[in-house]
Design a protein around this motif. Structure first.
Motif, mmCIF file in Angstrom:
data_model
loop_
_atom_site.group_PDB
_atom_site.id
_atom_site.type_symbol
_atom_site.label_atom_id
_atom_site.label_comp_id
_atom_site.label_asym_id
_atom_site.label_seq_id
_atom_site.Cartn_x
_atom_site.Cartn_y
_atom_site.Cartn_z
ATOM 1 N N ASN A 10 1.848 24.951 62.969
ATOM 2 C CA ASN A 10 2.842 24.221 63.771
ATOM 3 C C ASN A 10 2.734 22.718 63.569
ATOM 4 O O ASN A 10 1.627 22.195 63.373
ATOM 5 C CB ASN A 10 2.618 24.460 65.275
ATOM 6 C CG ASN A 10 3.036 25.843 65.723
ATOM 7 O OD1 ASN A 10 3.868 26.491 65.086
ATOM 8 N ND2 ASN A 10 2.458 26.297 66.816
ATOM 9 N N ASP A 12 2.758 19.687 65.801
ATOM 10 C CA ASP A 12 2.593 19.428 67.239
ATOM 11 C C ASP A 12 3.146 18.047 67.587
ATOM 12 O O ASP A 12 2.649 17.026 67.093
ATOM 13 C CB ASP A 12 1.099 19.468 67.629
ATOM 14 C CG ASP A 12 0.536 20.875 67.691
ATOM 15 O OD1 ASP A 12 1.296 21.843 67.463
ATOM 16 O OD2 ASP A 12 -0.669 21.000 67.971
ATOM 17 N N GLY A 37 -1.064 21.466 63.865
ATOM 18 C CA GLY A 37 -1.542 22.404 64.881
ATOM 19 C C GLY A 37 -1.064 23.814 64.613
ATOM 20 O O GLY A 37 -0.758 24.177 63.474
ATOM 21 N N GLY A 38 -0.986 24.576 65.678
ATOM 22 C CA GLY A 38 -0.743 26.015 65.561
ATOM 23 C C GLY A 38 -2.089 26.697 65.749
ATOM 24 O O GLY A 38 -3.087 26.259 65.163
ATOM 25 N N ASN A 42 -5.327 25.833 63.444
ATOM 26 C CA ASN A 42 -6.513 25.259 64.095
ATOM 27 C C ASN A 42 -7.737 26.151 63.876
ATOM 28 O O ASN A 42 -8.841 25.659 63.606
ATOM 29 C CB ASN A 42 -6.283 25.117 65.606
ATOM 30 C CG ASN A 42 -5.137 24.184 65.940
ATOM 31 O OD1 ASN A 42 -4.770 23.331 65.139
ATOM 32 N ND2 ASN A 42 -4.554 24.343 67.127
ATOM 33 N N ALA A 92 5.491 22.678 68.138
ATOM 34 C CA ALA A 92 5.111 22.761 69.545
ATOM 35 C C ALA A 92 5.411 21.426 70.197
ATOM 36 O O ALA A 92 5.170 20.371 69.608
ATOM 37 C CB ALA A 92 3.618 23.081 69.666
ATOM 38 N N ILE A 94 4.213 19.341 73.181
ATOM 39 C CA ILE A 94 3.022 19.365 74.046
ATOM 40 C C ILE A 94 3.067 18.179 75.000
ATOM 41 O O ILE A 94 3.155 17.024 74.573
ATOM 42 C CB ILE A 94 1.729 19.306 73.200
ATOM 43 C CG1 ILE A 94 1.711 20.475 72.203
ATOM 44 C CG2 ILE A 94 0.488 19.324 74.096
ATOM 45 C CD1 ILE A 94 0.494 20.542 71.311
ATOM 46 N N ILE A 104 2.511 23.572 76.914
ATOM 47 C CA ILE A 104 3.021 23.698 75.539
ATOM 48 C C ILE A 104 4.293 24.550 75.496
ATOM 49 O O ILE A 104 4.329 25.644 76.051
ATOM 50 C CB ILE A 104 1.947 24.328 74.608
ATOM 51 C CG1 ILE A 104 0.658 23.489 74.640
ATOM 52 C CG2 ILE A 104 2.477 24.479 73.191
ATOM 53 C CD1 ILE A 104 -0.451 24.002 73.729
ATOM 54 N N LEU A 106 6.641 26.312 72.639
ATOM 55 C CA LEU A 106 6.564 26.687 71.222
ATOM 56 C C LEU A 106 7.928 27.022 70.639
ATOM 57 O O LEU A 106 8.728 27.688 71.298
ATOM 58 C CB LEU A 106 5.748 27.971 71.080
ATOM 59 C CG LEU A 106 4.238 27.909 70.979
ATOM 60 C CD1 LEU A 106 3.719 29.319 70.782
ATOM 61 C CD2 LEU A 106 3.796 27.004 69.841
ATOM 62 N N GLU A 137 0.966 34.325 67.413
ATOM 63 C CA GLU A 137 2.070 33.380 67.198
ATOM 64 C C GLU A 137 2.865 33.682 65.936
ATOM 65 O O GLU A 137 3.602 32.822 65.460
ATOM 66 C CB GLU A 137 1.540 31.932 67.148
ATOM 67 C CG GLU A 137 1.120 31.396 68.506
ATOM 68 C CD GLU A 137 0.746 29.921 68.521
ATOM 69 O OE1 GLU A 137 0.534 29.344 67.438
ATOM 70 O OE2 GLU A 137 0.651 29.367 69.615
ATOM 71 N N THR A 240 -6.221 20.259 73.933
ATOM 72 C CA THR A 240 -5.491 21.074 72.949
ATOM 73 C C THR A 240 -6.455 21.519 71.843
ATOM 74 O O THR A 240 -7.212 20.703 71.318
ATOM 75 C CB THR A 240 -4.336 20.261 72.306
ATOM 76 O OG1 THR A 240 -3.639 19.568 73.325
ATOM 77 C CG2 THR A 240 -3.379 21.160 71.551
ATOM 78 N N ALA A 241 -6.420 22.788 71.510
ATOM 79 C CA ALA A 241 -7.228 23.376 70.432
ATOM 80 C C ALA A 241 -8.699 23.580 70.793
ATOM 81 O O ALA A 241 -9.489 23.970 69.940
ATOM 82 C CB ALA A 241 -7.123 22.578 69.129
ATOM 83 N N ASP A 244 -9.217 27.193 70.256
ATOM 84 C CA ASP A 244 -9.172 27.524 68.817
ATOM 85 C C ASP A 244 -10.467 27.100 68.127
ATOM 86 O O ASP A 244 -10.969 27.794 67.237
ATOM 87 C CB ASP A 244 -7.989 26.818 68.147
ATOM 88 C CG ASP A 244 -6.656 27.244 68.751
ATOM 89 O OD1 ASP A 244 -6.555 28.397 69.197
ATOM 90 O OD2 ASP A 244 -5.734 26.407 68.791
ATOM 91 N N ALA A 280 -4.724 18.389 67.926
ATOM 92 C CA ALA A 280 -5.217 19.757 67.751
ATOM 93 C C ALA A 280 -6.183 19.775 66.563
ATOM 94 O O ALA A 280 -7.368 19.437 66.709
ATOM 95 C CB ALA A 280 -4.044 20.705 67.566
#
Ligand code: RIB
Length: 292
Positions: A10, A12, A37-38, A42, A92, A94, A104, A106, A137, A240-241, A244, A280
């Motif tokens: 993604n 972000d 990101g995504g 991540n 995303a 955010i 978030i 998406l 996702e 964020t993340a 992940d 992220a």
């Protein structure tokens, strides 16, 4: 043994806001930044930075997604399986509040354009004993799990973001679940902490489970007992993340032969560093720093 992380990529767009937008409200953001990101991307970055070789499977738009592929390459991830489609890359939106928390929204884009044919091509080079790591996702999740099972791959599932589709997946194939309390309760009923992880272990007897508890740390069902991991206290600027980073580092540790206890601790350290930095994927630390 090879590792395939088949997941989202993604763009972000991160907006700094005083508070999250409420129903019917319009607010202005103080600042906007763009990050890679995504959850998939991540986690690939975290896996690679933890010291394992990882192939990323997924899709980006041919006109706007190349910088995400470059970010993965910079982190040492193998990117030759990433496919280009004519539509838009996933993104995303955010909102980040002054406490570092986020909200978030998406847009799936290319992540939701993955077809069975694309999945077959991606899975071609993997077989018995290789790992498949999944989040929620991308499209064709159930099909990808079926194919991986046929190949006797080990399946790791981070059911995030949770939605109704998860229940249609063959979850009985999952070897490792890594999930938070909201996701866990969604899968097997309202409960928290140790009660919840034991309920998950009963519901999925084939699986090992890591239940993340945010600032309370994490629990792990290793097949015979529940292990506890504390969270490291830090000043958070952007969470964020964090999950992940934890997931990538934890599985990276397991694949490298660390005990569950050691892998949990390394994952908790890595996630605590990630939340002290904005963004992220760019917030995810390399293993040297985590070990120090
Ligand atoms: O887990 C964080 C990620 O969730 C962000 O990078 C965003 O792209 C969404 O997928």
């Amino acid at each position: 043994m090879k590792i395939l992380n088949y997941g989202s990529l993604n763009i972000d767009y991160t907006y700094d806001v005083e508070h999250f937008v409420r129903d019917g409200e319009t607010i202005s953001a103080d600042r906007m930044e763009i990050f890679s990101g995504g959850k998939g991307l991540n986690q690939s970055v975290a896996l690679s930075k933890s010291g394992v070789q990882v192939w990323h499977g997924g899709a980006v738009g041919s006109s706007d997604g190349e910088f995400l592929v470059d970010q993965l390459k910079e982190a040492g991830v193998y990117t030759e399986l990433i496919q280009r489609i004519s539509g838009k890359t996933g993104h995303a939106i955010i909102q980040r509040n002054p406490q570092g928390g986020n909200c978030i929204l998406l847009y799936g884009g290319a992540n939701q354009e993955i077809t069975r044919e694309m999945a077959d091509k991606t899975l071609e080079m993997f077989g018995r004993g290789d790992y498949l790591i999944l989040q929620n996702e991308i499209s064709q999740m159930a099909y990808i799990m079926e194919k991986a099972r046929e190949k006797a791959m080990k399946i790791v599932m981070n059911p995030s973001p949770m939605n109704g589709r998860i229940r249609t997946y063959p979850l009985e194939y999952v070897d490792w679940f890594i999930l938070n309390e909201v996701e866990g309760a969604d899968l097997c009923g309202e409960a928290e902490g140790e009660t919840l992880i034991k309920r998950l272990a009963e519901r999925f007897p084939q699986a090992r489970i890591v239940l993340t508890l945010g600032s309370r740390g994490a629990l792990c069902w290793d097949g015979s007992q529940v292990l506890a991991q504390r969270a490291y206290r830090v000043e958070a600027v952007d969470t964020t993340a964090a999950g992940d980073t934890f997931t990538g580092y934890f599985m990276g540790g397991i694949v490298q032969g660390l005990s569950e206890t050691a892998a949990l601790d390394r994952a908790a350290r890595a996630a605590s560093i990630a939340v002290t930095r904005p963004g992220a994927a760019p917030s995810i630390p390399w293993k040297d720093e985590v070990d120090r």
